[in-house]
Write an enzyme that holds these catalytic residues in place. Structure first.
Site, PDB file in Angstrom:
ATOM      1  N   ILE A  71      -4.753   3.453  10.726  1.00  0.00           N
ATOM      2  CA  ILE A  71      -4.643   2.206   9.966  1.00  0.00           C
ATOM      3  C   ILE A  71      -4.496   1.045  10.941  1.00  0.00           C
ATOM      4  O   ILE A  71      -3.397   0.535  11.165  1.00  0.00           O
ATOM      5  CB  ILE A  71      -3.440   2.231   8.993  1.00  0.00           C
ATOM      6  N   PRO A  72      -5.606   0.632  11.560  1.00  0.00           N
ATOM      7  CA  PRO A  72      -5.507  -0.547  12.416  1.00  0.00           C
ATOM      8  C   PRO A  72      -5.104  -1.755  11.561  1.00  0.00           C
ATOM      9  O   PRO A  72      -5.586  -1.895  10.439  1.00  0.00           O
ATOM     10  CB  PRO A  72      -6.936  -0.712  12.969  1.00  0.00           C
ATOM     11  N   HIS A  73      -4.195  -2.571  12.070  1.00  0.00           N
ATOM     12  CA  HIS A  73      -3.666  -3.655  11.236  1.00  0.00           C
ATOM     13  C   HIS A  73      -3.149  -4.785  12.107  1.00  0.00           C
ATOM     14  O   HIS A  73      -2.892  -4.600  13.300  1.00  0.00           O
ATOM     15  CB  HIS A  73      -2.533  -3.141  10.353  1.00  0.00           C
ATOM     16  N   CYS A  74      -2.978  -5.945  11.509  1.00  0.00           N
ATOM     17  CA  CYS A  74      -2.352  -7.062  12.211  1.00  0.00           C
ATOM     18  C   CYS A  74      -1.954  -8.136  11.210  1.00  0.00           C
ATOM     19  O   CYS A  74      -2.403  -8.139  10.070  1.00  0.00           O
ATOM     20  CB  CYS A  74      -3.308  -7.667  13.243  1.00  0.00           C
ATOM     21  N   TYR A 102       4.935   3.737  14.177  1.00  0.00           N
ATOM     22  CA  TYR A 102       6.205   3.078  14.502  1.00  0.00           C
ATOM     23  C   TYR A 102       7.295   4.136  14.630  1.00  0.00           C
ATOM     24  O   TYR A 102       8.036   4.381  13.692  1.00  0.00           O
ATOM     25  CB  TYR A 102       6.555   2.055  13.412  1.00  0.00           C
TER      26      TYR A 102
END
Lengths: 447, 151
Positions: free
Chosen positions: B65-68, A179
């Site tokens: 850090i794949p995330h959802c 981000y």
């Protein structure tokens, strides 16, 4: 710089305040004793009593030595005559605020050059452009674009249950690889603060940050604000601003409905605006608006010449389901109030005009300036000159002026959200967020 | 949000054979489902890929850090995989990722999701932690390392 400002109304006051804080010698010409007193008590500028259209007053204000002349009284004619006179004294740069389209705009037979004026500022046009920007960014309180639109500066309100409420800035630093944003400032209870790593984002904050436009989807995910498509727009008030906004939005493909109380004016508007639905109704005629679908509108924009009407009608339609409301608010005292009681964006014609003037006044290396947080801070786009001592240094080794923070670096076509390890090169353009006390220092620092 | 509260130890993968991030995500989501932490594995997998399409989740230094947020889970859960050969996650530094944590969050947006991301990022980017993980011989050892360095 020696500057003369004619008119200590809200616009003149703001410009005088800003320029004097940045270390310029400012003399203000004002006729009204009350305004004069207010200025003397709050701004470090000399005040000369009299009219800007009088040579005697101008000489008293030191026009022979002036290199900047800004005429911003509320009378177009005074501003134009004052600038004409300033031309006789060979003042370097002259700026006039002109409201009437007789003197400025498409159908006018005059242009700035006829008066020897460098910049004519039309508040209506400035405001209309600001409103259109606010419409295009649906969740943000404030928006400016830089680097040809590749970098954006946004402000998001933090509501209850926001995913970033309670999150420390250092936490956001950890995930910067995913981000990439730079948080420049936080407005907390009306005060602009430049936060540090251990500061946490709180409910009620407005968080201001810089990011790459292509990262907007992920930034929205981070802040938990959904991207909403804006289609249906209601506009209240068919005056000059309303007309300009309707035209701009309609050309950009929005569905615009314009509400105007005066039936004759409605006919004029209908002639001017093809493809825009004109409704003859009053500001509180909620029945008519409901019939037209105000409850499903994406944005309501109130631009009548009455602040109270704008604020109240905005709150009214919001209660009926309009997703987002934007109000024109002229009186500076009402600006923070309007946003605190539910108006999503309050736009001030005077602040917008003042910043348009300031943008022009900035010298050489500053390419663009945008006001932030009701004028409590600014974002600058600046160039690192060839011979700058900053060239070849890492961002973290540069002692940037206190109260200023680098939000983005543009190099050629590449726009980049920096971290401390980034090296500065000549010709880099920087997006810098600065508190008023730091603006001048930033300019000096770069040269 | 300590890692102990979110890491599902029985889902930890010591030698991932996945060659692509899709394979790896399928695998980890499946293991979290077996551990009873996923309500709808197809949905979660799709939501992860949507996030991936919006932005790479590689943090640099070999960490991803794949995330959802997903309707397919009802509590914050994480699973670790060690991928010795590296899997591409569109990292900022272009490096393949060897240390991967998949982080699933329920839809209700609150700060624990972002804080957990930060916490995992802080942990996995430490050289010391990476060395120890590479040297670990068993799943239990991997879990112990992950929990002992979390602060």
């Amino acid at each position: 710089m020696n500057g003369i400002i004619v008119g200590a109304g809200e616009v003149g006051f703001h410009i005088a305040d800003r320029l004097s804080r940045e270390g310029h010698n400012i003399v203000v010409i004002e006729q009204d004793a009350e305004r004069e007193r207010l200025l003397t008590s709050k701004v470090n500028a000399l005040v000369v009593h009299g009219s800007g259209a009088s040579t005697e007053t101008l000489e008293q204000a030191g026009i022979e030595k002036a290199d900047l002349f800004i005429a911003v009284t509320n009378q177009d004619e005074v501003n134009l005559v004052a600038c004409l006179l300033a031309t006789q004294y060979n003042v370097g740069r002259k700026i006039a605020r002109v409201r009437s389209l007789e003197y400025h705009g498409g159908k006018s037979r005059l242009d700035a050059g006829d008066f020897g004026i460098d910049l004519l500022i039309n508040p209506q046009r400035v405001v209309a452009e600001e409103i259109v920007d606010a419409v295009r960014y649906t969740s943000a309180n404030e928006v400016s674009e830089f680097a040809d639109g590749r970098i954006v500066f946004l402000g998001y309100s933090i509501e209850e249950n926001s995913p970033v409420q309670g999150v420390a800035l250092s936490d956001l630093g950890e995930i910067r690889g995913m981000y990439p944003i730079v948080i420049a400032a936080i407005d907390r209870n009306g005060e602009t603060i430049i936060p540090r790593g251990d500061d946490r984002i709180e409910k009620g904050d407005i968080v201001f940050f810089v990011c790459n436009k292509r990262d907007l989807p992920s930034v929205r995910y981070l802040f938990g604000v959904e991207a909403r498509e804006t289609r249906k727009i209601f506009l209240l008030g068919g005056g000059g601003v309303g007309l300009a906004v309707a035209r701009l939005l309609h050309t950009s493909g929005y569905e615009v409905k314009l509400i105007e109380q005066n039936a004759d004016r409605c006919n004029e508007l209908a002639d001017e605006l093809e493809g825009v639905l004109i409704l003859n109704a009053g500001a509180t005629d909620i029945e008519t608006m409901l019939t037209e679908g105000i409850d499903e509108a994406d944005v309501f924009i109130a631009v009548t010449n009455d602040d109270q009407t704008n604020i109240l009608s905005s709150l009214l339609v919001k209660r009926h389901g309009t997703k987002r409301v934007i109000a024109l608010v002229d009186q500076p005292e009402l600006l923070p109030l309007a946003t605190s009681i539910g108006v999503d964006v309050a736009i001030s014609p005077r602040l917008a005009t003042a910043s348009a003037v300031l943008r022009y006044v900035r010298s050489g290396e500053v390419l663009k300036v945008a006001p932030v947080d009701h004028g409590n801070a600014e974002v600058l786009e600046v160039v690192i000159p060839e011979n700058s001592k900053l060239v070849g240094k890492k961002l973290m080794d540069v002692r940037f002026p206190e109260g200023a923070i680098v939000g983005a670096i543009m190099r050629g076509q590449d726009a980049h959200i920096p971290d401390g390890a980034d090296m500065l090169e000549r010709g880099d353009r920087l997006i810098v967020f600065a508190l008023p006390s730091a603006t001048k220092k930033v300019e000096r620092f770069l040269s | 949000m300590p890692i102990q509260d979110i890491l599902v130890p029985e889902a930890t993968l010591r030698e991932s054979r996945a060659r692509t991030k899709e394979e790896l995500l399928r695998d980890l989501v499946g293991r979290l489902a077996q551990a009873g932490r996923v309500l709808d594995r197809d949905r979660v997998y799709d939501d992860l890929l949507i996030r991936e399409s919006e932005q790479g989740t590689g943090l640099g230094q070999g960490v991803a850090i794949p995330h959802c947020r997903s309707k397919g889970v009802d509590e914050l859960s994480a699973a670790f995989a060690l991928c010795r050969d590296g899997v591409a996650f569109e990292s900022v530094d272009g490096q393949p990722c060897r240390f991967v944590v998949v982080l699933l969050s329920p839809l209700k947006a609150d700060m624990s999701h972002v804080q957990a991301l930060a916490r995992v990022a802080r942990l996995l980017r430490q050289d010391k932690v990476q060395q120890e993980l590479l040297a670990a011989g068993t799943v239990d050892e991997l879990n112990r390392i992950l929990l002992s360095h979390d602060e």
